[in-house]
Scaffold this motif. Sequence first.
Motif, PDB file in Angstrom:
ATOM      1  N   MET A 337       0.833  -1.205   0.000  1.00  0.00           N
ATOM      2  CA  MET A 337       0.000   0.000   0.000  1.00  0.00           C
ATOM      3  C   MET A 337       0.865   1.251   0.000  1.00  0.00           C
ATOM      4  SD  MET A 337      -2.738  -1.484   2.708  1.00  0.00           S
ATOM      5  CE  MET A 337      -3.648   0.009   3.071  1.00  0.00           C
ATOM      6  N   GLN A 338       1.903   1.205   0.794  1.00  0.00           N
ATOM      7  CA  GLN A 338       2.839   2.325   0.859  1.00  0.00           C
ATOM      8  C   GLN A 338       3.420   2.603  -0.528  1.00  0.00           C
ATOM      9  OE1 GLN A 338       3.490   3.327   4.275  1.00  0.00           O
ATOM     10  NE2 GLN A 338       4.129   5.232   3.327  1.00  0.00           N
ATOM     11  N   ASN A 339       3.795   1.534  -1.203  1.00  0.00           N
ATOM     12  CA  ASN A 339       4.379   1.687  -2.539  1.00  0.00           C
ATOM     13  C   ASN A 339       3.397   2.283  -3.536  1.00  0.00           C
ATOM     14  OD1 ASN A 339       6.767   0.669  -1.624  1.00  0.00           O
ATOM     15  ND2 ASN A 339       6.390  -1.426  -2.361  1.00  0.00           N
ATOM     16  N   ALA A 340       2.111   2.024  -3.318  1.00  0.00           N
ATOM     17  CA  ALA A 340       1.107   2.569  -4.221  1.00  0.00           C
ATOM     18  C   ALA A 340       0.697   3.986  -3.807  1.00  0.00           C
ATOM     19  CB  ALA A 340      -0.113   1.654  -4.248  1.00  0.00           C
ATOM     20  N   GLY A 341       1.253   4.465  -2.716  1.00  0.00           N
ATOM     21  CA  GLY A 341       0.938   5.816  -2.267  1.00  0.00           C
ATOM     22  C   GLY A 341      -0.377   5.945  -1.523  1.00  0.00           C
ATOM     23  N   ILE A 342      -0.898   4.829  -1.042  1.00  0.00           N
ATOM     24  CA  ILE A 342      -2.127   4.887  -0.246  1.00  0.00           C
ATOM     25  C   ILE A 342      -1.769   5.308   1.174  1.00  0.00           C
ATOM     26  CG2 ILE A 342      -3.966   3.468   0.766  1.00  0.00           C
ATOM     27  CD1 ILE A 342      -3.792   1.705  -1.750  1.00  0.00           C
ATOM     28  N   PRO A 343      -2.475   6.310   1.738  1.00  0.00           N
ATOM     29  CA  PRO A 343      -2.154   6.722   3.102  1.00  0.00           C
ATOM     30  C   PRO A 343      -2.398   5.574   4.088  1.00  0.00           C
ATOM     31  CG  PRO A 343      -3.573   8.340   2.031  1.00  0.00           C
ATOM     32  CD  PRO A 343      -3.542   7.129   1.154  1.00  0.00           C
ATOM     33  N   CYS A 344      -1.338   5.124   4.723  1.00  0.00           N
ATOM     34  CA  CYS A 344      -1.424   4.023   5.685  1.00  0.00           C
ATOM     35  C   CYS A 344      -0.175   4.070   6.555  1.00  0.00           C
ATOM     36  CB  CYS A 344      -1.515   2.683   4.963  1.00  0.00           C
ATOM     37  SG  CYS A 344      -0.021   2.231   4.071  1.00  0.00           S
ATOM     38  N   PRO A 345      -0.177   3.353   7.678  1.00  0.00           N
ATOM     39  CA  PRO A 345       1.025   3.365   8.517  1.00  0.00           C
ATOM     40  C   PRO A 345       2.219   2.811   7.758  1.00  0.00           C
ATOM     41  CG  PRO A 345      -0.827   2.375   9.684  1.00  0.00           C
ATOM     42  CD  PRO A 345      -1.247   2.538   8.258  1.00  0.00           C
ATOM     43  N   GLN A 346       3.372   3.356   8.081  1.00  0.00           N
ATOM     44  CA  GLN A 346       4.598   2.897   7.445  1.00  0.00           C
ATOM     45  C   GLN A 346       5.262   1.860   8.350  1.00  0.00           C
ATOM     46  OE1 GLN A 346       7.290   6.119   6.812  1.00  0.00           O
ATOM     47  NE2 GLN A 346       8.885   4.743   6.051  1.00  0.00           N
ATOM     48  N   VAL A 347       5.671   0.755   7.772  1.00  0.00           N
ATOM     49  CA  VAL A 347       6.276  -0.314   8.575  1.00  0.00           C
ATOM     50  C   VAL A 347       7.654   0.120   9.082  1.00  0.00           C
ATOM     51  CG1 VAL A 347       7.177  -2.664   8.527  1.00  0.00           C
ATOM     52  CG2 VAL A 347       5.049  -2.114   7.336  1.00  0.00           C
ATOM     53  N   VAL A 348       7.871  -0.069  10.372  1.00  0.00           N
ATOM     54  CA  VAL A 348       9.180   0.243  10.945  1.00  0.00           C
ATOM     55  C   VAL A 348       9.963  -1.039  11.195  1.00  0.00           C
ATOM     56  CG1 VAL A 348      10.389   1.253  12.922  1.00  0.00           C
ATOM     57  CG2 VAL A 348       8.326   2.351  12.035  1.00  0.00           C
ATOM     58  N   TYR A 385     -14.817  10.102  -1.946  1.00  0.00           N
ATOM     59  CA  TYR A 385     -14.093   9.967  -3.215  1.00  0.00           C
ATOM     60  C   TYR A 385     -12.675   9.440  -2.987  1.00  0.00           C
ATOM     61  CZ  TYR A 385     -17.853  11.778  -6.024  1.00  0.00           C
ATOM     62  OH  TYR A 385     -19.055  11.908  -6.670  1.00  0.00           O
ATOM     63  N   GLN A 386     -12.107   9.852  -1.882  1.00  0.00           N
ATOM     64  CA  GLN A 386     -10.769   9.346  -1.570  1.00  0.00           C
ATOM     65  C   GLN A 386     -10.795   7.830  -1.366  1.00  0.00           C
ATOM     66  OE1 GLN A 386      -8.923  10.713   2.106  1.00  0.00           O
ATOM     67  NE2 GLN A 386      -7.262   9.258   1.692  1.00  0.00           N
ATOM     68  N   ILE A 387     -11.818   7.363  -0.658  1.00  0.00           N
ATOM     69  CA  ILE A 387     -11.904   5.927  -0.389  1.00  0.00           C
ATOM     70  C   ILE A 387     -12.186   5.150  -1.672  1.00  0.00           C
ATOM     71  CG2 ILE A 387     -13.276   4.153   0.780  1.00  0.00           C
ATOM     72  CD1 ILE A 387     -13.548   6.287   3.068  1.00  0.00           C
ATOM     73  N   LEU A 388     -13.055   5.675  -2.489  1.00  0.00           N
ATOM     74  CA  LEU A 388     -13.328   5.030  -3.776  1.00  0.00           C
ATOM     75  C   LEU A 388     -12.015   4.850  -4.549  1.00  0.00           C
ATOM     76  CD1 LEU A 388     -15.149   4.069  -6.106  1.00  0.00           C
ATOM     77  CD2 LEU A 388     -15.532   6.461  -6.716  1.00  0.00           C
ATOM     78  N   ASN A 389     -11.256   5.921  -4.543  1.00  0.00           N
ATOM     79  CA  ASN A 389      -9.969   5.912  -5.222  1.00  0.00           C
ATOM     80  C   ASN A 389      -9.004   4.893  -4.604  1.00  0.00           C
ATOM     81  OD1 ASN A 389      -8.274   6.776  -7.147  1.00  0.00           O
ATOM     82  ND2 ASN A 389      -7.739   8.717  -6.160  1.00  0.00           N
ATOM     83  N   MET A 390      -8.954   4.882  -3.267  1.00  0.00           N
ATOM     84  CA  MET A 390      -8.050   3.968  -2.567  1.00  0.00           C
ATOM     85  C   MET A 390      -8.436   2.512  -2.797  1.00  0.00           C
ATOM     86  SD  MET A 390      -6.911   5.617   1.052  1.00  0.00           S
ATOM     87  CE  MET A 390      -8.504   5.790   1.800  1.00  0.00           C
ATOM     88  N   MET A 391      -9.749   2.248  -2.831  1.00  0.00           N
ATOM     89  CA  MET A 391     -10.189   0.866  -3.057  1.00  0.00           C
ATOM     90  C   MET A 391      -9.755   0.390  -4.446  1.00  0.00           C
ATOM     91  SD  MET A 391     -13.977   0.844  -1.292  1.00  0.00           S
ATOM     92  CE  MET A 391     -14.289  -0.930  -1.334  1.00  0.00           C
ATOM     93  N   GLN A 392      -9.837   1.296  -5.409  1.00  0.00           N
ATOM     94  CA  GLN A 392      -9.403   0.941  -6.758  1.00  0.00           C
ATOM     95  C   GLN A 392      -7.893   0.712  -6.814  1.00  0.00           C
ATOM     96  OE1 GLN A 392     -11.057   4.296  -8.883  1.00  0.00           O
ATOM     97  NE2 GLN A 392     -12.844   3.086  -9.548  1.00  0.00           N
ATOM     98  N   GLN A 393      -7.169   1.597  -6.174  1.00  0.00           N
ATOM     99  CA  GLN A 393      -5.706   1.429  -6.130  1.00  0.00           C
ATOM    100  C   GLN A 393      -5.328   0.127  -5.455  1.00  0.00           C
ATOM    101  OE1 GLN A 393      -4.734   5.280  -4.163  1.00  0.00           O
ATOM    102  NE2 GLN A 393      -2.848   5.083  -5.361  1.00  0.00           N
ATOM    103  N   LEU A 394      -5.995  -0.133  -4.340  1.00  0.00           N
ATOM    104  CA  LEU A 394      -5.724  -1.343  -3.573  1.00  0.00           C
ATOM    105  C   LEU A 394      -5.938  -2.575  -4.462  1.00  0.00           C
ATOM    106  CD1 LEU A 394      -4.967  -1.809  -0.587  1.00  0.00           C
ATOM    107  CD2 LEU A 394      -7.381  -2.150  -0.092  1.00  0.00           C
ATOM    108  N   TYR A 395      -7.040  -2.548  -5.197  1.00  0.00           N
ATOM    109  CA  TYR A 395      -7.389  -3.702  -6.040  1.00  0.00           C
ATOM    110  C   TYR A 395      -6.456  -3.814  -7.237  1.00  0.00           C
ATOM    111  CZ  TYR A 395     -10.488  -7.052  -8.398  1.00  0.00           C
ATOM    112  OH  TYR A 395     -11.013  -8.162  -9.001  1.00  0.00           O
TER     113      TYR A 395
END
Length: 515
Positions: A337-348, A385-395
């Motif tokens: 998700m991070q690589n796709a630029g979706i806002p989410c926690p970054q793994v440490v 709209y952000q979530i719609l976009n994120m769901m598409q990116q995720l998929y």
Amino acid sequence: MDSVGVAAAAPDAGPGPAWQSKCPWGAPSTTSRSCSLADVMSEQLAKELQLEEENAAFPEVVAAAEGPFITGENTDTSSDLMLAQMLQMEFDREYDAQLRREEKKINGDSKVSISFENYRKVHPYDSDSSEDEVDWQDTRHDPYRADKPTTTPRRGFIGKGKDITTKHDEVVCGRKNTARMENFAPEFQVGDGIGMDLKLSNQVFNALKQHAYSEERRSARLHEKKEHSTAEKAVDPKTRLLLYKMVNSGMLETITGCISTGKESVVFHAYGGNATEDKVIPPECAIKVFKTTLNEFKNRDKYIKDDYRFKDRFSKLNPRKIIRMWAEKEMHNLTRMQNAGIPCPQVVSLKKHVLVMSFIGQDQVPAPKLKDVTLSSEDMKKAYYQILNMMQQLYRECSLVHADLSEYNMLWHDGKVWLIDVSQSVEPTHPHGLEFLFRDCRNVSQFFQKGGVAEALNERELFNAVSGLNITADNEVDFQAEIEALEKMNEDHVQNHGKKLSTFSSDGDPPIYDE
Ligand code: ADP
Ligand code: MN
């Protein structure tokens, strides 16, 4: 190590302690509730069930209410305690080894054998933990000095003038504590520490005493019914040790407290420590500890054992390792998700079942979940709209379906939505991947339709918009049936060709293969 205390113990000592302290959540309730496949992973349902449990037994968990959980400063006593606990564990292990030798000696080649299993100190799920231990030999100082612990006389002090020593004297008190260990419980093996000049601080002594009592109770319970899964809790000594090491290594500065306790995980807040050459630690971190409770995860097996990325490994693993895989899965999914630029926690960092990631929120206050925040209608629309976009990116870009997407797993921070909680996320070609996606769509549509976003697509439209499929059924039941038919087609294809379709196609095109 000398085994005086071990050899002295006879197997008729009765139920003894094992390695576990008091469970902050108590034993999981045994009442079960029937629910549909779709409900199994529903966070809402999980939350409701959990709330019932908690209300019955515990007061609300307040973030950081008890001050820092583990800090660089208070490592002194916590490491003492840790060492003492590990010392105890070592005694218990030796005791068990001795027990096994005696068992073998008595049984010999006889066809009829007697088992000493009930007298073991270390219970089965503790026994594969040698890799978790630190080398305490290196860190303790030599305890072989005085002959016997001395105690103060009744009047409370000894000596004269400036040489007076009262009962509060640290050294005397420490020796007294060591001597008193003998009284914990008849079966509690304290080893040969009594004969040494060990000085236990009051804090360590009390913790060990508490441990001895709770062990006794737990052990009794274990022997009553062979149900090892009831006594688990989230932050067991081994987890504490992992957390302690993270602070000790400088990766984290302070673990301040608990943000959330769920059925499968506990989340802590921490301040990040020093950056290393290859890694910048975020100023604030969230630590997700996957509970090493085996029974809670049974429901989730299907998410991982059917995920072909993990399939081969799954069948070979013991339950403890499977729980680590959940943490690992969350890490991989977050990275995608991070690589796709979706806002989410970054793994440490990932250590066994403990995942450290960046904290979404500020000054120890986690960002609110979408369900808890009141947004203006403008922000609500923006979020949609952000979530719609994120769901598409995720998929499409991550090839993932969240599989537990709802207002419970979306945080509102910095004027946008952040996705969290992706340990159960699967690839779309998972045998139930499309069903999970449909459920996600239903949650999202319902939330935004109720929230007054007129533009929000209904669940079927959203499903098609995210997946790019064109399922035309105009009612839920038929739609669901078509989804299942697609999943079955994929499964049949896997059976025949040993490969998954990378993309679902509903319009009769030949399947597209994943090379
Ligand atoms: P689960 O729901 O399986 O217990 P989550 O990953 O959803 O686990 O975490 C539980 C809660 O902890 C979240 O609802 C959120 O409030 C908080 N949380 C989890 N990760 C973070 C994070 N990176 N930053 C801030 N808060 C977090
Ligand atoms: Mn969650």
